[in-house]
Each structure stands twice: as structure tokens, then as C-alpha cells.
Design a protein around this motif. Sequence first.
Motif, PDB file in Angstrom:
ATOM      1  N   GLU A 208       9.235 -14.918 -50.675  1.00 53.37           N
ATOM      2  CA  GLU A 208       8.462 -15.425 -51.804  1.00 53.37           C
ATOM      3  C   GLU A 208       8.119 -14.278 -52.763  1.00 53.37           C
ATOM      4  O   GLU A 208       8.251 -14.400 -53.981  1.00 53.37           O
ATOM      5  CB  GLU A 208       7.193 -16.108 -51.275  1.00 53.37           C
ATOM      6  CG  GLU A 208       6.659 -17.221 -52.135  1.00 53.37           C
ATOM      7  CD  GLU A 208       7.751 -18.172 -52.616  1.00 53.37           C
ATOM      8  OE1 GLU A 208       7.885 -18.331 -53.840  1.00 53.37           O
ATOM      9  OE2 GLU A 208       8.494 -18.750 -51.766  1.00 53.37           O
ATOM     10  N   ALA A 209       7.713 -13.143 -52.179  1.00 45.96           N
ATOM     11  CA  ALA A 209       7.336 -11.984 -53.002  1.00 45.96           C
ATOM     12  C   ALA A 209       8.539 -11.460 -53.780  1.00 45.96           C
ATOM     13  O   ALA A 209       8.398 -10.952 -54.895  1.00 45.96           O
ATOM     14  CB  ALA A 209       6.749 -10.895 -52.114  1.00 45.96           C
TER      15      ALA A 209
ATOM     16  N   ALA B  57       7.001 -14.702 -46.427  1.00 43.06           N
ATOM     17  CA  ALA B  57       6.202 -14.128 -47.517  1.00 43.06           C
ATOM     18  C   ALA B  57       7.025 -13.093 -48.292  1.00 43.06           C
ATOM     19  O   ALA B  57       6.927 -12.996 -49.512  1.00 43.06           O
ATOM     20  CB  ALA B  57       4.925 -13.496 -46.957  1.00 43.06           C
ATOM     21  N   ASP B  58       7.843 -12.320 -47.584  1.00 42.08           N
ATOM     22  CA  ASP B  58       8.714 -11.340 -48.260  1.00 42.08           C
ATOM     23  C   ASP B  58       9.666 -12.037 -49.221  1.00 42.08           C
ATOM     24  O   ASP B  58       9.912 -11.559 -50.331  1.00 42.08           O
ATOM     25  CB  ASP B  58       9.560 -10.563 -47.231  1.00 42.08           C
ATOM     26  CG  ASP B  58       8.772  -9.469 -46.554  1.00 42.08           C
ATOM     27  OD1 ASP B  58       7.627  -9.208 -46.967  1.00 42.08           O
ATOM     28  OD2 ASP B  58       9.314  -8.881 -45.593  1.00 42.08           O
TER      29      ASP B  58
END
Lengths: 452, 452
Positions: free
Chosen positions: A448-449, A445-446
Motif C-alpha cells: 500500500e505504501a 502495508a508495504d
Amino acid sequence: VPRPLIVVSNRGPVTYDRDDAGRRVERRGAGGLVTALRGLRDRDDVVWIASAMTDEDRAAAAESTPGIRLVAHEPRAYDLFYNTVANPFLWFLLHSLWDRAVAPELDESFHVAWRDGYEEVNRAFAEAVVAELDNEPEAAVWFHDYHLFLAPGFVRQARPDALLGHFVHTPWPTDWSALPEPLRRQVHEGLLANDVTGFHTARWAASFRRSCVDAVGACETRVTHHPISIDPTEFEALSRTAEVRAAVGELARSRPEKLVVRVDRADPSKNIVRGFHAFGVLLDAHPEWRGRAQLVARLDPTRERIPEYAAYREAIERAVREVEERHPGSVRVELSDDFPRSLAAYTQYDVLFVNPVFDGLNLVAKEGPLLNERAGVLVLSENAGAHEELAPWVVTINPNDVEGQARALHEALSMDESERRRRAEGLAAHVRANDLARWLEAELADLEAARA
Amino acid sequence: VPRPLIVVSNRGPVTYDRDDAGRRVERRGAGGLVTALRGLRDRDDVVWIASAMTDEDRAAAAESTPGIRLVAHEPRAYDLFYNTVANPFLWFLLHSLWDRAVAPELDESFHVAWRDGYEEVNRAFAEAVVAELDNEPEAAVWFHDYHLFLAPGFVRQARPDALLGHFVHTPWPTDWSALPEPLRRQVHEGLLANDVTGFHTARWAASFRRSCVDAVGACETRVTHHPISIDPTEFEALSRTAEVRAAVGELARSRPEKLVVRVDRADPSKNIVRGFHAFGVLLDAHPEWRGRAQLVARLDPTRERIPEYAAYREAIERAVREVEERHPGSVRVELSDDFPRSLAAYTQYDVLFVNPVFDGLNLVAKEGPLLNERAGVLVLSENAGAHEELAPWVVTINPNDVEGQARALHEALSMDESERRRRAEGLAAHVRANDLARWLEAELADLEAARA
């Protein structure tokens, strides 16, 4: 649709060999990092780039295997990379393991090894990444650990728009001055070329932000922290195998009333010598534990060709002899890589003794509490990354403070059952809730963020 | 009207003895700190509080001497304070001189020494300060160095409104985890009790701010930095004495074409061993300097009863033998405390070699360029505090990088005269303009500003 992923680490998820009949056989890659990331191998949108380790790996490197790309480094370059820079130098720097008055002493051969070994191997990794990005331009690249501090910078030069992340599995030390300019700058610029750099803890992340400011004047990248973990289901299944249960039975028959257990690679960062000293001080100060408490140390031999490791092994043996002379039968040392016996020891401890000098995370502190069957107490170093999340349920120690460790062992051995149970349940519940899958999710997720 | 001042340091400006006739005689106190602050003794609004060192000091402590108050510590407390905590522990921590894998190992006697020695002596200093404040409630209190980290906290408890400042003469390390809680907290809270805490450099000041955040969660005090210096007039006068001129003459007659000079206490922080190795590498790599360049090392014996210092002395001797075996006559070691000979060496160097592992400031880097008569080049470690101000005119080295030091020596020996002269003049002008008086003024102004 999840973005395709390119995982980059020195060791890969598999390594190849030939059996007696000359057929290629596949073995699991060794080491904690590979164990943690192994699940990614099943995803068909993941390519894993790793070093070819064996002759058969080198043969496989020339072929095309779905999901894996092995990089066959020039043997001299790899030797310099691994045996001069990565393990005897960077590992020691990352864990603050030098008497700076005399070590390290960087001579011409170190500079050659950096240039022809560390830079060269990182460049070869970067080229492999760029080749994969040409197949999958939208893929995210996820580098791992201290072997690959420079590769992100090389990839960024070639592919300015690539999505790059890095996870550092070790501590990040507060002082980098043992590495001369311009190499110090190179390491920091390499990592800062990532869109996101991840660590286990807020402490290592803060230390990285500070050392970037010191080395290059600023820290303009996303720095995150998520502690790695284990797969509880897999661990519990492993603990039920016949091999582990047999080892449990053996240990249960031979154990005294109280078992203090440690499980470590025989690495200077693990603080094994002071651990034995502390156990000796405990028995000196508390006659009531003599004959009733035993320290079982399960130590995996590691990096034995590095002189510092050989010297440390000797220091361990001296420390054991000293304690055994004063308190015969009080310590049992098992120098072997025997995972089932380690799991058995986890089930049986009354105290799990985890006292590293510095440790990126320390998975023993999560594995033990998950499997323990005796409401055992975790005695944990404040310099282990895991301490940041497990503090509420442990007895905290300072790794240099042998007297404090002896007192902590006594406190743990003397703790009443309801308090032990409360803590043991807290630890197990935390590990179950914060498992490996959750770490992986947070890390991806990091990445992607960072793109968004 | 300047505010009265109470200076507090372990060593005082004078120490007393008896001569053969039994009369009290006064000697100058030893050490760089006392030298730097000596001028304050002439001010009649200054009281200096220091430890009684000799029997005669202890006698004097009971009497009343204007301008000086000697504190007669309990001998056991002082021994634990000085010989267990301050020098073998805090000095090593402040200069990052441990292989953390095995040192320090803090046992019960360390904890006893901290409580009954370091705390106790700091408390005695605080009581003496409070007694002086009762005489002069408006006085500013100025603590010095690592011996007195706790005293400001004790004074603050007794006199919440006192004006307190502290100058730390050593580096401030980035990692304090070798000192266990709650002692680590105690040190930081002790210093944070000051209205202003001063360091030589922005680097140490930043490191202090960070370690306060780590240790107690915040850094709510004024932190300033001014590099200490020397008194150029005094130094130039000293260099003209007959004793120094005689030593200059002797050195001028015996010297080869090029002289590399180092002047240090024989302290592990000074990086003497690597210095000899680097000089050996220089001669290995550059035959053109053999017979033409000599390294003169003036080393003051120091703290010889501490085992680490004895071991370091042996390592120095081994290093010298190794270089002398390969290059006979290339090094000359003078193990003696002989200030006139050091000043003579300053006048004569072509290269001044200052390569400390870590150093709060390093006054040699200022003394040498002031007196040098040959447009000599300063080769200076990036980990010496003085590097922060002198960088424009020096050849910078990394203390761990022996190959880099050998290259720097070659560069310095080969530098053309106009460039040497430009740099040497830059250094001397900087030291003249930024002298001891200016440092003292800036420090006292900080104290005043902290009150306002």
C-alpha cells in the motif's frame, strides 16, 4: 476498504484430484509458502494464481473457480522450468551450493530450458495476472519466490501502472556471477519491475541492493524486510491433538536424559552432514554425554530425483554410520514426512539444532521454541535468516565450523536451568508477539505504501 | 627524497642454496608476485622481509644481508600457516571454490592451525617489520597478499604511527561467512589497520568495502585499485632469446591452421575442465573446425599435495580423454613449467583462451597480446580482474557457461582480420601504456597520499 489482492505463486493453496468414484476432491497445497499464505484464501477479495499440478488441476484450470486461477502450462515448458532451472539451478545459486571450480556447467540445454521453460512459464503467469487485472484494475499483485523472478517484468510491460510486489522466501546471495549475462540482468530487471521487493532479513535485502547495483547499475525500487512467522494458536492447537500427544508419549518413554533434535527437509542447504559430524565430535570430546544424550534427526525426503540430492542422502547415511560406529545408539534418524512426530520432537528437545549453510528464514527455529516443554536451548546458524531476530536468545554457530558446533552443543547441554528458561521464554514470547498475522500485515502495508 | 620502503611478502626476491662445493648460491624467488616486485630489489632504500624457505635461507636469516631480512619461522608453525590455512583454506575462500554444502569443514585442527600457524607466522612477520621500523622509523611498510592479512594489525598495535599499506593480489569475495567469527573479524581488522589497502580492480575494492561493513560495521580505511601489469621491454627481450625462437619454430612447424592457446597453473580457479568441455562443444557444433583448429593447453603443475588439486588434475585428464575420443588430435596438453614454451605459444595463438572461475587479475591476458604475432583474439572471463580494463578488445565469456564459451571460440576463430587486428593492437597498446612501472608508481603514490 482494503485493496483487492492477486497472490501469485508456483504452488497454490489447493490442488485437485479424483477419488475412486471419479469425483473431484480438493487437497491442501504442500510447502511452507502455501502454509504461510493459506489464511488469504478465506478473503473474498483475494484471487490466487498458481500452476496446475495434477491432471485434475488442468481440468479445473479450464473452469472458473472463485478465488483461484490455475495456469495450465505446456508440460515440456513446466518440466524445463521446474526440473532444470528453478530447483537444480536457482535454488543452488540462492543457497551458494556449488563448487564453482566445476559446477554449474551451463550447456546448450540450460539455455534452452531458460528460454523455453523459465521465461515461458513466467510469461504464462504474467498473462494470467494481466487477465485478472483486467477484472480488478485496482488490485495489488503479490508475487512469491524464486519461481517467478521474471513475471513482474512481463506484467509491468503490459500494465505500466499496476501495483506489483514480490516476496523472496530464500536468501539473496552476494554473488550472481554463476548466471551469465543477459540472464543475470533479466532476473534483476524482473524483480526491479516491482514497486516493492521484500525479504526476510536486512541481510538479504542489503545483498539484493548490492547485486542490483552490480547487475544493472542501480537499485531503484523499494526493498523491505520482514521475517515470516507462524500462527501460534494453530500450532498450539495442533500440538494438543491425540496424534501428537501419542507421539510425545512414545518419545518420552524412549528418550535418554538429554535429547538433541533437528527437523529438516533432507536438503544440502540444511547442513545435515556437518551436524552429524559435530555431534560425533561432541561425544568424542565429552565422554560425560555418552549414553546420556541422543540426536534425533527428523528428515523429510525431498527432490530425490535431482542427483545432488541423492548424493547428499548418501553423504548423510555415511555420516550417520561413522557416528554410530564410534558411539552406538547415539543418533536416531527418521527419514519421513510425519508432521505430528516433528511436533512431538519439538515438545521434547533439550537442544534444538538448526545449523543451515544458508536459509532464507528457517521456521523450525520458531516452531520449536513455541512448543517446547523443557526449557530447551536453540543452537542456531548465523546464516539462517531467523538468526537476525532470535540472536539474543540462542547459542550462535557458524555452519562450516564443526568444532564450534560441537562446543555449542556442549554449552547448550550444560546450561543451567535458569539461563535456559530465560532464553526459552524469550524465544517463545518473541514468536508469539511476531506472528504470521503481523508479517502479513507488514507486507500488505508495504504494498500500500509503495502505491502512495 | 622518496621514503624508504619495507616490502613484506611470504616469498622473497631470492632464495639461497648450496652448490656441490658447499658454497652459497642465490636463486630467484618463484611466483608472479616476486616477478612483479623484483625491480624494487635494486633500490638501496628498500628492505624486503620474507620467509626463509630453504635450510640455507635459515642460515642466511641469522646473518645480515643488505636489503633483505629473512624470517626463520618455527617449522611446525610455518607448515600449519602454509599447508592448512593459506593455500587449502584462504585461497579457496578468496576464489569461491567450495561446495558450501559439504566444504570446508572446520575441525579442531583448523582452529589450532589458525592460532599456532597463521597468527604465529603473521606475528613473526610483524616483529620483523617492527625491528626494521626501529632502523628506519620513516619507512613505509608494504604488505602483500593473503598470507599476511593479520600482520598489519600486529604492527599497528606496536607502532601506532607507522605508515602501512597492503596489496591483495587475489579477488576479494563477496561472502566471508565460511570463516567463523572471530577469525573473520580478525582478517578484516588486520587489513583495516593499514592506511591504504589496494586491489587490482574496482570490483574487488567494492567487495572489500562491503565485507568490511558486514564484518566490523564500517570500512574506515583508504581502499584503492590499480591493476598490476608486466614489463613490456623485459617480455619482448625474453621473446627474442634463442630458446624461445626455437620453441616458436617447433610450434610453427607442428601447428594446424588455427591455434587456440591457454597457459595456466593447474589450479581449480583457472577453469581448465570447463575449457576442454567448451572446446569439445565447439568441434561438435562446428565440423568446419575439425582438423583445422587445435587447443594447446600449457599447464604448470601446482600444489600437488593438496587433495583438491590432485582431484582437479584427474578431472582435467578425464575431460581431455573425452574430447580426444570424440575429436582425436584436437587437443595437446603440456603439463610442465616451461616459460620459454609459454612465450612461444603466446606468439603463435589465433585465440588466447582465458576463462578463470575467479582471478585477481590474470597476467596471461596481458603477456599474450604483447607478444602475439598473428592478430590473435583474446577470449576472456568476466571474472578475471583484467577484464575490467581489457573489456573493449576481448570476447567476453562467463566462466560457468560452457555453451557460451564454445560460441565465443567460434566467434574468435571466425573474426575477420581487420577486426582482429584492431582489437589485438588495442590490447598491446593498452599493456604498453599501462605497464608494471606505472602500477608500482600508482601504488607507492597511494602510500604517500595516505600519509599526507
